[in-house]
Design a protein around this motif. Structure first.
Motif, PDB file in Angstrom:
ATOM      1  N   ALA A 148       0.828  -1.209   0.000  1.00 48.70           N
ATOM      2  CA  ALA A 148       0.000   0.000   0.000  1.00 48.70           C
ATOM      3  C   ALA A 148       0.860   1.255   0.000  1.00 48.70           C
ATOM      4  O   ALA A 148       0.642   2.183  -0.790  1.00 48.70           O
TER       5      ALA A 148
ATOM      6  N   GLU B 165      10.784  -6.009  -4.110  1.00 50.20           N
ATOM      7  CA  GLU B 165       9.622  -6.670  -3.497  1.00 50.20           C
ATOM      8  C   GLU B 165       9.865  -8.179  -3.488  1.00 50.20           C
ATOM      9  O   GLU B 165      10.179  -8.763  -4.526  1.00 50.20           O
TER      10      GLU B 165
ATOM     11  N   GLY C  17       7.658 -10.561  -3.116  1.00 54.04           N
ATOM     12  CA  GLY C  17       6.596 -11.334  -3.770  1.00 54.04           C
ATOM     13  C   GLY C  17       6.491 -11.026  -5.250  1.00 54.04           C
ATOM     14  O   GLY C  17       7.410 -10.462  -5.854  1.00 54.04           O
TER      15      GLY C  17
ATOM     16  N   ILE D 269      -4.839 -15.696   5.010  1.00 54.25           N
ATOM     17  CA  ILE D 269      -4.298 -14.366   5.309  1.00 54.25           C
ATOM     18  C   ILE D 269      -3.085 -14.461   6.229  1.00 54.25           C
ATOM     19  O   ILE D 269      -2.360 -13.488   6.402  1.00 54.25           O
TER      20      ILE D 269
ATOM     21  N   PHE E 112      -0.090 -10.001   3.280  1.00 57.12           N
ATOM     22  CA  PHE E 112       0.193 -10.676   2.011  1.00 57.12           C
ATOM     23  C   PHE E 112       1.465 -10.072   1.443  1.00 57.12           C
ATOM     24  O   PHE E 112       1.682  -8.860   1.526  1.00 57.12           O
TER      25      PHE E 112
ATOM     26  N   THR F 266      -2.853  -5.249   0.340  1.00 54.04           N
ATOM     27  CA  THR F 266      -4.097  -4.800  -0.308  1.00 54.04           C
ATOM     28  C   THR F 266      -4.655  -5.865  -1.263  1.00 54.04           C
ATOM     29  O   THR F 266      -5.782  -5.737  -1.719  1.00 54.04           O
TER      30      THR F 266
ATOM     31  N   LEU G  26      -5.318  -8.882  -0.306  1.00 48.87           N
ATOM     32  CA  LEU G  26      -6.290  -9.654   0.487  1.00 48.87           C
ATOM     33  C   LEU G  26      -7.174  -8.778   1.357  1.00 48.87           C
ATOM     34  O   LEU G  26      -8.069  -9.291   2.027  1.00 48.87           O
ATOM     35  N   TRP G  27      -6.934  -7.491   1.375  1.00 50.47           N
ATOM     36  CA  TRP G  27      -7.636  -6.664   2.360  1.00 50.47           C
ATOM     37  C   TRP G  27      -9.123  -6.568   2.042  1.00 50.47           C
ATOM     38  O   TRP G  27      -9.580  -6.933   0.941  1.00 50.47           O
ATOM     39  N   ALA G  28      -9.853  -6.039   3.035  1.00 47.25           N
ATOM     40  CA  ALA G  28     -11.290  -5.851   2.845  1.00 47.25           C
ATOM     41  C   ALA G  28     -11.584  -4.507   2.184  1.00 47.25           C
ATOM     42  O   ALA G  28     -12.683  -4.288   1.699  1.00 47.25           O
TER      43      ALA G  28
ATOM     44  N   ALA H  73      12.396 -10.708  -5.004  1.00 47.49           N
ATOM     45  CA  ALA H  73      13.724 -10.318  -4.507  1.00 47.49           C
ATOM     46  C   ALA H  73      13.603  -9.904  -3.044  1.00 47.49           C
ATOM     47  O   ALA H  73      12.798  -9.034  -2.717  1.00 47.49           O
TER      48      ALA H  73
ATOM     49  N   ASN I  57       6.000  -2.803   5.789  1.00 50.39           N
ATOM     50  CA  ASN I  57       4.919  -2.895   6.792  1.00 50.39           C
ATOM     51  C   ASN I  57       5.436  -2.903   8.239  1.00 50.39           C
ATOM     52  O   ASN I  57       6.643  -2.979   8.470  1.00 50.39           O
TER      53      ASN I  57
ATOM     54  N   ASP J 227       5.497   3.273   6.073  1.00 49.57           N
ATOM     55  CA  ASP J 227       4.395   2.335   6.325  1.00 49.57           C
ATOM     56  C   ASP J 227       3.796   2.567   7.715  1.00 49.57           C
ATOM     57  O   ASP J 227       4.116   3.551   8.388  1.00 49.57           O
TER      58      ASP J 227
ATOM     59  N   THR K  54      -5.238   2.019   6.514  1.00 49.01           N
ATOM     60  CA  THR K  54      -4.527   2.149   5.242  1.00 49.01           C
ATOM     61  C   THR K  54      -4.653   3.511   4.565  1.00 49.01           C
ATOM     62  O   THR K  54      -3.653   4.019   4.033  1.00 49.01           O
ATOM     63  N   PRO K  55      -5.824   4.160   4.571  1.00 49.19           N
ATOM     64  CA  PRO K  55      -5.829   5.512   3.994  1.00 49.19           C
ATOM     65  C   PRO K  55      -4.823   6.430   4.688  1.00 49.19           C
ATOM     66  O   PRO K  55      -4.179   7.254   4.028  1.00 49.19           O
TER      67      PRO K  55
HETATM   68  C1  LIG Z   1      -6.901  -9.817   5.397  1.00 48.40           C
HETATM   69  C2  LIG Z   1      -6.593  -8.355   5.529  1.00 48.40           C
HETATM   70  C3  LIG Z   1      -7.650  -7.441   5.538  1.00 48.40           C
HETATM   71  C4  LIG Z   1      -7.383  -6.075   5.657  1.00 48.40           C
HETATM   72  N1  LIG Z   1      -8.426  -5.186   5.578  1.00 48.40           N
HETATM   73  C5  LIG Z   1      -8.172  -3.863   5.655  1.00 48.40           C
HETATM   74  C6  LIG Z   1      -9.216  -2.913   5.503  1.00 48.40           C
HETATM   75  O1  LIG Z   1     -10.369  -3.265   5.271  1.00 48.40           O
HETATM   76  N2  LIG Z   1      -8.893  -1.594   5.611  1.00 48.40           N
HETATM   77  C7  LIG Z   1      -7.626  -1.169   5.864  1.00 48.40           C
HETATM   78  O2  LIG Z   1      -7.405   0.037   5.981  1.00 48.40           O
HETATM   79  N3  LIG Z   1      -6.618  -2.058   5.999  1.00 48.40           N
HETATM   80  C8  LIG Z   1      -6.855  -3.386   5.894  1.00 48.40           C
HETATM   81  N4  LIG Z   1      -5.831  -4.281   5.986  1.00 48.40           N
HETATM   82  C9  LIG Z   1      -4.476  -3.773   6.245  1.00 48.40           C
HETATM   83  C10 LIG Z   1      -3.809  -3.245   4.994  1.00 48.40           C
HETATM   84  O3  LIG Z   1      -3.744  -4.226   4.014  1.00 48.40           O
HETATM   85  C11 LIG Z   1      -2.434  -2.731   5.391  1.00 48.40           C
HETATM   86  O4  LIG Z   1      -2.605  -1.694   6.339  1.00 48.40           O
HETATM   87  C12 LIG Z   1      -1.622  -2.168   4.246  1.00 48.40           C
HETATM   88  O5  LIG Z   1      -1.534  -3.026   3.163  1.00 48.40           O
HETATM   89  C13 LIG Z   1      -0.233  -1.873   4.791  1.00 48.40           C
HETATM   90  O6  LIG Z   1       0.530  -1.298   3.794  1.00 48.40           O
HETATM   91  P1  LIG Z   1       2.116  -1.377   3.859  1.00 48.40           P
HETATM   92  O7  LIG Z   1       2.633  -0.726   2.647  1.00 48.40           O
HETATM   93  O8  LIG Z   1       2.577  -0.890   5.167  1.00 48.40           O
HETATM   94  O9  LIG Z   1       2.466  -2.932   3.872  1.00 48.40           O
HETATM   95  P2  LIG Z   1       2.007  -4.134   2.897  1.00 48.40           P
HETATM   96  O10 LIG Z   1       0.866  -3.732   2.062  1.00 48.40           O
HETATM   97  O11 LIG Z   1       1.873  -5.289   3.801  1.00 48.40           O
HETATM   98  O12 LIG Z   1       3.266  -4.296   1.967  1.00 48.40           O
HETATM   99  C14 LIG Z   1       4.555  -4.603   2.441  1.00 48.40           C
HETATM  100  C15 LIG Z   1       5.330  -5.261   1.320  1.00 48.40           C
HETATM  101  O13 LIG Z   1       6.698  -5.313   1.693  1.00 48.40           O
HETATM  102  C16 LIG Z   1       7.257  -6.515   1.201  1.00 48.40           C
HETATM  103  N5  LIG Z   1       8.433  -6.861   1.990  1.00 48.40           N
HETATM  104  C17 LIG Z   1       8.505  -7.042   3.332  1.00 48.40           C
HETATM  105  N6  LIG Z   1       9.757  -7.366   3.688  1.00 48.40           N
HETATM  106  C18 LIG Z   1      10.503  -7.394   2.546  1.00 48.40           C
HETATM  107  C19 LIG Z   1      11.867  -7.691   2.274  1.00 48.40           C
HETATM  108  N7  LIG Z   1      12.736  -8.007   3.234  1.00 48.40           N
HETATM  109  N8  LIG Z   1      12.286  -7.637   0.978  1.00 48.40           N
HETATM  110  C20 LIG Z   1      11.422  -7.303  -0.039  1.00 48.40           C
HETATM  111  N9  LIG Z   1      10.113  -7.046   0.182  1.00 48.40           N
HETATM  112  C21 LIG Z   1       9.666  -7.073   1.462  1.00 48.40           C
HETATM  113  C22 LIG Z   1       6.126  -7.516   1.377  1.00 48.40           C
HETATM  114  O14 LIG Z   1       6.308  -8.632   0.533  1.00 48.40           O
HETATM  115  C23 LIG Z   1       4.888  -6.693   1.050  1.00 48.40           C
HETATM  116  O15 LIG Z   1       4.482  -6.845  -0.286  1.00 48.40           O
HETATM  117  C24 LIG Z   1      -6.046  -5.641   5.834  1.00 48.40           C
HETATM  118  C25 LIG Z   1      -4.996  -6.556   5.811  1.00 48.40           C
HETATM  119  C26 LIG Z   1      -5.255  -7.905   5.649  1.00 48.40           C
HETATM  120  C27 LIG Z   1      -4.118  -8.873   5.622  1.00 48.40           C
END
Ligand SMILES: Cc1cc2nc3c(=O)[nH]c(=O)nc-3n(C[C@H](O)[C@H](O)[C@H](O)COP(=O)(O)OP(=O)(O)OC[C@H]3O[C@@H](n4cnc5c(N)ncnc54)[C@H](O)[C@@H]3O)c2cc1C
Lengths: 540, 142
Positions: free
Chosen positions: A21, A41, A43, A68, A93, A100, A102-104, A243, A281, A504, A517-518
């Motif tokens: 996100a 990334e 994944g 999840i 994920f 995002t 798998l998120w809702a 990677a 994250n 994050d 997330t917003p």
């Molecule tokens: C089932 C589920 C439902 C959810 N529902 C909601 C909702 O309804 N509303 C809401 O606001 N939030 C929701 N969330 C939370 C939301 O998805 C997260 O808040 C948001 O995606 C976080 O963004 P981020 O960028 O911090 O991390 P992420 O989106 O988790 O992304 C982090 C990325 O970093 C990568 N990464 C980590 N470590 C490494 C490494 N060492 N090397 C390379 N890549 C790496 C990971 O592979 C991942 O792709 C939900 C989450 C889940 C799992």
């Protein structure tokens, strides 16, 4: 761009770790502003046509390869998490789009008061920024991600129109809305990053399939692989997938020089960069900062305050489910919340807890999920069929999302024994539920039963606490003005290292009682604009 | 020694947890024991749960020859002694049973996967807001 085109030998201007996100938002913003961006990334890109909801065994897959929970999913790109000492299990994920996928996609905003809890309620800390500071980026993000909702909510500050009308409440939502109305309690249609009409490149309106938390086949649910990433790539950002970053590297002066990572073929690589942005994250980022310790940074990177990994917040979750025999609700519509009630969001001195909670309303479930239940499962044995008949399509639930105030002992650290498939230490989670959180949930469960009774429930089942509910990962590298008590400043820049940024959920000071997330994405966009406007020095 | 599931034992246990109803056989009688084994082989956690439950039942004396009540007692005993494995095994059995078209028909449910057909989204009806809209703004000013 494919991985084969990537040349790690050159120096990027900005290197981003994580394509979820926040990583996507920062990548698109910086690439559009002319920065040379590389994102690493662990994944992969997701192919929506392969999402499991087209197959009859989708509910079984939700328990294993599409869980999840990374500890159950166990894909090569996942890392294990040690939850033995945690009351809540983090879920996420790993892939382009991050969690995002798998998120809702329920997308409320923090309240202005959430940024000032110390001043208002004498707990935790104030943020170094306010709601108003973030507002322009909240609005921008709503437009890029695509928000369905409607202005006028009396529980929140006035807002501009959303780009799409709300997702219809459906039979279940209207029933609960009526109950809230009769009790004189607040409710409002929830904001969702789910298309109620065609919106965004190649993205249809939701077809109300009933199950979008295993990836949205229709691409109606927004995820950052569908909007921010195409924009970033169009503007020249390079996204290297499969990677895994092992450490952030530094020079003798302690500044970040790039990252060491293992590429998709298993080769060790170094990607040099003038700045590093962490977007892995609230668990992945502190893990990497702690793994990046060196002579200059013996406690891990950016950690002179000792706050990296500390103050982990998840939000506490519980719920009540009503059985409404003969309701024949339809199991349709996006999994995300239909309506939100923030009647009990703010501190009330008459209660035995500070801060508050929101109610979220879940839509129905498929037959397998109904039988497995969450609260509790349909009994096995002679009574099974009668109970299943009573519940299937006849249950409506209220979820509670409670404010989870930061406590230093709730933390992410490195597990001394457990490793991922690259041999890197797995994160270990230590987390206990505070007395305040417990009191808050108990209050919410009692009030929630009143709503279901008012709605006409025949029987109410109570889930006192949800364990596999760590979907919001926050607080583990928090922002603040004081370098001794925080990891980054109000712009997301490390206090210790001026070319290291965190965007994050790690930077949250408090979590509020809404999905994060917003706010995460608004912060990421704001940091990107700070880099663009104030950090010319990072350009080659 | 590698675990080899006893299909008859598994089917009998499944018939006990999801017994016959109307014109449907129990979960075991429907021939779903083989499916449970096949799907469990794909996930270590499912496989471990299956082996724990079946090994416990196999050691609980003549499960197959016992009366229905005695079989239920044996299952309750495994449930209390091995709750994690039993609950996971039960989740797998439930989920596989509720994947079956004939079970969906009995529940009067269309029974297809959520996608690609989906459903029809009703129109947004703003009148649902009539009451809640009357509320004065009450968010906390800072
Ligand atoms: C089932 C589920 C439902 C959810 N529902 C909601 C909702 O309804 N509303 C809401 O606001 N939030 C929701 N969330 C939370 C939301 O998805 C997260 O808040 C948001 O995606 C976080 O963004 P981020 O960028 O911090 O991390 P992420 O989106 O988790 O992304 C982090 C990325 O970093 C990568 N990464 C980590 N470590 C490494 C490494 N060492 N090397 C390379 N890549 C790496 C990971 O592979 C991942 O792709 C939900 C989450 C889940 C799992």
């Amino acid at each position: 761009m494919t991985n084969a085109d990537h040349n790690p030998k050159r120096t990027a201007e900005v290197l981003i770790v994580g394509a979820g996100a926040s990583g996507a938002a920062v990548a698109a913003s910086l690439a559009e502003d002319g920065f040379d961006v590389v994102c690493i990334e662990q994944g992969h890109w997701q192919d929506a046509s392969k999402f499991p909801t087209v197959k009859p065994d989708y509910e079984l897959r939700a328990m294993s390869s599409w869980s999840i929970n990374p500890n159950k999913r166990k894909l090569p790109e996942d890392y294990p998490v040690n939850n033995d000492d945690s009351a809540i299990e983090p879920v996420m994920f790993n892939g382009v789009g991050g969690s995002t996928i798998l998120w809702a996609a329920h997308t409320p905003r923090l309240h202005p008061s959430d940024f000032r809890v110390k001043t208002l309620d004498g707990v935790a800390d104030d943020w170094p920024i306010s709601y108003e500071d973030l507002e322009p980026w909240y609005d921008l993000n709503d437009h890029v991600m695509g928000c369905a909702g409607i202005a006028g909510d009396p529980a929140n500050p006035p807002r501009s129109e959303r780009p799409m009308t709300p997702i219809p409440l459906g039979k279940d939502g209207e029933m609960l809305a009526g109950a809230f109305d009769r009790l004189g309690w607040h409710w409002w249609p929830s904001d969702n990053y789910v298309n109620s009409t065609r919106y965004g490149e190649g993205r249809d309106a939701c077809n109300f399939c009933g199950h979008n938390m295993m990836g949205c086949y229709q691409r109606a649910k927004s995820s950052t692989d569908l909007n921010y990433w195409p924009r970033a790539v169009d503007h020249g950002a390079e996204l290297v997938t499969g990677a895994r970053v092992r450490e952030i590297t530094t020079d003798s002066s302690g500044r970040a020089t790039g990252v060491n990572y293992q590429d998709a073929e298993g080769n060790d690589q170094h990607q040099a960069a003038r700045a590093v942005v962490m977007a892995a994250n609230g668990v992945g980022t502190p893990r990497l900062l702690l793994m990046s310790k060196s002579e200059n940074h013996p406690n891990g990177l950016a950690n002179s305050s000792g706050m990296v990994g500390k103050n982990l917040m998840f939000h506490v979750y519980a719920g009540v489910t009503g059985i409404f025999p003969d309701h024949e609700g339809e199991w349709v519509g996006p999994a995300a919340n239909m309506i939100l009630s923030q009647e009990f969001y703010e501190t009330d001195p008459g209660r035995d807890f500070v801060r508050g909670y929101s109610y979220q309303t879940g839509r129905g479930q498929g037959p397998g999920s109904t039988a497995r239940g969450g609260s509790p499962r349909v009994p096995w044995g002679a009574d099974h069929h009668a109970q299943m008949q009573r519940r299937f399509r006849n249950t409506v639930g209220l979820g509670v999302i409670g404010d989870d105030l930061p406590e230093q002992h709730n933390s992410v650290s490195l597990d001394p024994n457990l490793t991922d498939n690259s041999g890197l230490p797995a994160p270990k989670i230590t987390y206990t539920v505070s007395d305040n959180s417990r009191a808050l949930l108990d209050h919410a469960l009692i009030q929630g039963q009143k709503v279901l009774e008012e709605a006409g429930a025949d029987e109410i089942m109570v889930n006192r606490f949800s364990r596999e509910a760590g979907w919001h990962l926050m607080g583990t590298a928090r922002m603040g003005d004081d370098p001794e008590r925080s990891v980054v400043d109000s712009n997301g820049q490390s206090h210790d290292i001026d070319n290291l940024f965190i965007v994050d959920g790690s930077v949250f000071v408090t979590g509020g009682a809404v999905n994060p997330t917003p706010t995460i994405q608004a912060i990421a966009l704001r940091t990107a604009d700070y880099i663009t406007n104030e950090r010319e020095d990072l350009k080659a | 020694m590698a675990f080899k599931p006893d299909i008859n034992l598994l089917a009998a246990a499944m018939d006990r947890v999801i017994p016959p109803v109307d014109d449907l056989a129990g979960a075991g009688g429907m021939g779903l024991a083989e499916v449970v084994v096949e799907k469990s082989q794909a996930d270590d956690r499912f496989w471990d749960a299956l082996s724990t439950v079946l090994n416990a039942l196999a050691s609980s004396n003549e499960f197959l020859a016992n009366s229905g009540d005695a079989q239920e007692d044996a299952l309750r005993s495994v449930e209390s002694l091995q709750p994690v494995a039993f609950n996971l095994w039960l989740d797998v059995v439930y989920t596989i049973y509720y994947m079956q078209p004939e079970v969906h028909r009995r529940l009067s449910w269309h029974g297809r996967p959520p996608q690609p057909d989906g459903n029809v989204m009703p129109p947004w009806d703003e009148s649902v807001l009539d009451v809640t809209r009357q509320r004065e703004p009450f968010w906390r000013q800072v």
